[in-house]
Design a protein around this motif. Sequence first.
Motif, PDB file in Angstrom:
ATOM      1  N   PRO A 163      61.366 -10.901  88.616  1.00 28.48           N
ATOM      2  CA  PRO A 163      60.012 -11.285  89.035  1.00 28.48           C
ATOM      3  C   PRO A 163      59.988 -12.601  89.810  1.00 28.48           C
ATOM      4  N   GLN A 194      64.444 -14.726  92.382  1.00 25.48           N
ATOM      5  CA  GLN A 194      64.406 -13.323  92.778  1.00 25.48           C
ATOM      6  C   GLN A 194      65.335 -13.074  93.955  1.00 25.48           C
ATOM      7  N   TRP A 245      57.135  -8.151  90.944  1.00 27.43           N
ATOM      8  CA  TRP A 245      58.536  -7.743  91.036  1.00 27.43           C
ATOM      9  C   TRP A 245      58.908  -7.269  92.438  1.00 27.43           C
TER      10      TRP A 245
END
Length: 424
Positions: free
Chosen positions: A124, A140, A180
């Motif tokens: 995320p 990420q 995400w």
Amino acid sequence: MKNAALADTAVALAREYPGTVTSVIVGSEVLLRGEMTVADLREIIRSVRARITTPVTYADSWDYWLRYREMAADVDFVTIHMLPFWEDEPIRAEDAAAHVIDIYRKVALAFPGKNILIGEAGWPSKGRMREVSLPSRINQARFISELLDRAGREKIRVNVFEAYDEPWKRQWEGTVGAHWGLFDGVTRQIKHAAGSAVSNYPFWKLQMGSGMALSAFVFLAGWLTLRRRPWQPRLASWIAVGTSATIGGMLLGVAADKMYYESYGIGGWLQWGVLLAAAIASPMLCANAAISGRSLPTFLELLGPRDGRTRLVLTVLLGLVLTVTTVIAAQTALGFAFDPRYRDFPFASLTMAVVPFAALMLLNRPKEGTRPIAESAFAGLLVVAALFTGFNEGGQNWQSMWTCAIYVLLALTLWRARAVQSPK
């Protein structure tokens, strides 16, 4: 039954478009969620597999595949989901790609002769920490790039979870559940393009400028107070003003960013918007009180008997800001105690609001009076919730530890409050 109808649809599509449908996933994480028994799931998989020549699989968390290894007999290949952020023992972002590859090898050893597909692997970009796992754009980008590099070199098939953010998930999974995607869910722009610099705060210049402006306004509030009441305040008063101005300026951009991404629905926007407004007002109002020699007002002065209420407008405003901050702090503290999984830590806004209160209480605390009951009750609640949350979240979660420290600081500030009059 709905499952049977969905299975029939999948079979029909696989037969009609054999060159497009390369595989069929029968079920996704139904064992993880406890929605089906292994026996019922295997029966549906076998019924689909018997009617098509397209490869059939089932998708679930890697540990559930190892728990129910008999499932492998009914599929053509094994599809595993690996989200290091949600592991029972959360993983650091810098170790997450290696962890996924290690688990892939472990599953491959458990199912010799079966091809393994990593059906979901992601990290995320926003949301609350979970022990050592920190959501961020940089983390990420690091995870995705390292995983794809390792997978490419080792010929591992992997699907990145996911293409786009899903803002609607915030209702059930909080901020972290909605972020995400490799693409922003609102602007539809890629978050970290190949070869470009990645920043957790892409609008840092605007945020820095806003913070500097707030710091200037805090000092201006103190200076204007001195102009209206010419006297020589203590050096400690200006130190308190400078501390509040510096902390407010440093955290304003972070607090605004968190409000934008963590607010959901009218209630969420109202709560975090009011808290941010209190965080902006607190250092300026406390600067005025510190330079003028006034103390932090009590709830009794604001909401108590009419003859004991303060009539000074700036004192009333300061009392309202203190009340709002205390109520929201107590509400969030109780949330972390009873339902913490998807809740965000409001460390930035709370720090901006609470530090000036604490400095003012330390500087201009009333020497006489009784300890108010309301402040004592809130102080006790905040301390107990902070101790529980700190233990529950773990010492490596700096967002939690920071928030708990501010809860305790606010509790100490409220505990030191003194009311000149007691209600009859």
